[in-house]
Design a protein around this motif. Structure first.
Motif, PDB file in Angstrom:
ATOM      1  N   ARG A  24      57.648  21.760  83.686  1.00 25.78           N
ATOM      2  CA  ARG A  24      57.886  20.457  83.046  1.00 25.78           C
ATOM      3  C   ARG A  24      56.647  19.570  83.168  1.00 25.78           C
ATOM      4  O   ARG A  24      56.226  18.922  82.206  1.00 25.78           O
ATOM      5  CB  ARG A  24      59.105  19.813  83.712  1.00 25.78           C
ATOM      6  N   ASN A  25      56.022  19.558  84.375  1.00 32.31           N
ATOM      7  CA  ASN A  25      54.824  18.748  84.582  1.00 32.31           C
ATOM      8  C   ASN A  25      53.659  19.237  83.723  1.00 32.31           C
ATOM      9  O   ASN A  25      52.897  18.433  83.175  1.00 32.31           O
ATOM     10  CB  ASN A  25      54.422  18.759  86.056  1.00 32.31           C
ATOM     11  N   HIS A  26      53.529  20.557  83.607  1.00 33.89           N
ATOM     12  CA  HIS A  26      52.466  21.108  82.770  1.00 33.89           C
ATOM     13  C   HIS A  26      52.637  20.688  81.313  1.00 33.89           C
ATOM     14  O   HIS A  26      51.662  20.353  80.634  1.00 33.89           O
ATOM     15  CB  HIS A  26      52.452  22.637  82.862  1.00 33.89           C
ATOM     16  N   ARG A  27      53.872  20.718  80.833  1.00 35.94           N
ATOM     17  CA  ARG A  27      54.110  20.377  79.428  1.00 35.94           C
ATOM     18  C   ARG A  27      53.890  18.893  79.149  1.00 35.94           C
ATOM     19  O   ARG A  27      53.403  18.522  78.085  1.00 35.94           O
ATOM     20  CB  ARG A  27      55.532  20.783  79.040  1.00 35.94           C
ATOM     21  N   ILE A  28      54.238  18.040  80.118  1.00 33.71           N
ATOM     22  CA  ILE A  28      54.115  16.599  79.910  1.00 33.71           C
ATOM     23  C   ILE A  28      52.681  16.120  80.120  1.00 33.71           C
ATOM     24  O   ILE A  28      52.124  15.384  79.301  1.00 33.71           O
ATOM     25  CB  ILE A  28      55.071  15.834  80.853  1.00 33.71           C
ATOM     26  N   PHE A  29      52.069  16.559  81.241  1.00 32.79           N
ATOM     27  CA  PHE A  29      50.786  15.993  81.636  1.00 32.79           C
ATOM     28  C   PHE A  29      49.581  16.817  81.193  1.00 32.79           C
ATOM     29  O   PHE A  29      48.469  16.291  81.106  1.00 32.79           O
ATOM     30  CB  PHE A  29      50.749  15.811  83.152  1.00 32.79           C
ATOM     31  N   ARG A  30      49.773  18.110  80.936  1.00 30.06           N
ATOM     32  CA  ARG A  30      48.637  18.952  80.551  1.00 30.06           C
ATOM     33  C   ARG A  30      48.779  19.522  79.144  1.00 30.06           C
ATOM     34  O   ARG A  30      47.886  20.214  78.663  1.00 30.06           O
ATOM     35  CB  ARG A  30      48.471  20.107  81.554  1.00 30.06           C
ATOM     36  N   GLU A  31      49.914  19.246  78.517  1.00 35.58           N
ATOM     37  CA  GLU A  31      50.178  19.726  77.150  1.00 35.58           C
ATOM     38  C   GLU A  31      50.000  21.244  77.043  1.00 35.58           C
ATOM     39  O   GLU A  31      49.445  21.759  76.072  1.00 35.58           O
ATOM     40  CB  GLU A  31      49.276  19.003  76.149  1.00 35.58           C
TER      41      GLU A  31
END
Length: 239
Positions: A24-31
């Motif tokens: 989830r963090n990768h998708r939100i913050f690192r696209e």
């Protein structure tokens, strides 16, 4: 044994939550994003590492758990589980000769997130982990990424007294990358610097053989490469 498998399933819950949270963090913050299959493999591999850390004598390695999750079911006969793991659809990691250290390297290129990474693991003839790396690289074509995976393992080897003086074997699942590294010319023009470095190291600096081996025997390196796509900087560890 029943208590052990209860502990496994309790740990699985936290591994799944942790993996989903990181994704989830990768998708939100690192696209960037991983496929369902990649997440499935990563959860099983992480769970296997947790189990290994318990030092309870569980007979399956993390990569065997990844290939055959049924071995985590307490009611599965061990012979049946071993048989499933031993299907000819894959070739298990094979140890090098006594006194030889073996690198397994791999690369990962994710088109959707425009990310690439490399990973590798060094083991001795007993299968003991000696070094591993997982690193993001610029988004490039897969054959170029495979060359960078080989290049990184060789760079690490040159900078360590342990490996610089040892007989080394390096396995890659890229037939093209192995062919270019073992030849005196050829390969992508934008990889000339890396290929020349590898060729020089192979001829003069290191006692190393670079060979092609199918991905089915390269699960740990494959997992490290996929993890590298989610890193901001290289992870490297000597055991």
């Amino acid at each position: 044994m029943a208590v052990f498998f209860q502990k496994v399933w309790a740990a699985a819950f936290f591994v799944i939550i942790w993996t989903v949270w990181k994704e989830r963090n990768h998708r939100i913050f690192r696209e960037s994003s991983s496929s369902f299959e990649d997440l499935h493999d990563l959860i099983l591999l992480r769970l296997g590492w947790w189990i290994r850390g318990w030092d309870v004598g569980f007979p399956y390695s993390p990569t065997e758990i990844q290939r055959n999750p049924h071995c985590l079911k307490g009611n599965v006969d061990e012979r049946m589980a071993r048989s499933a793991i031993s299907k000819p659809s894959y070739m298990p990691w094979s140890p090098p000769m006594h006194g030889v250290l073996k690198w397994n390297v791999d690369a990962s290129v994710m088109e959707l997130s425009a990310s690439s990474a490399v990973g590798g693991i060094l083991r001795d003839h007993q299968g003991k982990f000696m070094c591993l790396f997982s690193s993001p690289i610029p988004f490039i074509e897969i054959n170029c990424a495979e060359i960078l995976a080989i290049h990184r393992a060789i760079s690490i080897s040159i900078n360590s007294e342990i490996t610089k003086q040892s007989t080394l074997l390096l396995e890659s699942d890229s037939a093209n990358a192995v062919m270019w590294c073992n030849s005196e010319y050829g390969g992508p023009w934008n990889m000339n610097h890396q290929l020349n470095f590898i060729r020089h190291a192979r001829r003069i600096v290191l006692n190393i053989s670079i060979i092609h081996k199918g991905r089915s025997s390269n699960f740990v390196a494959d997992s490290l490469a996929k993890q590298g796509s989610h890193r901001r900087s290289e992870f490297i560890a000597w055991m």
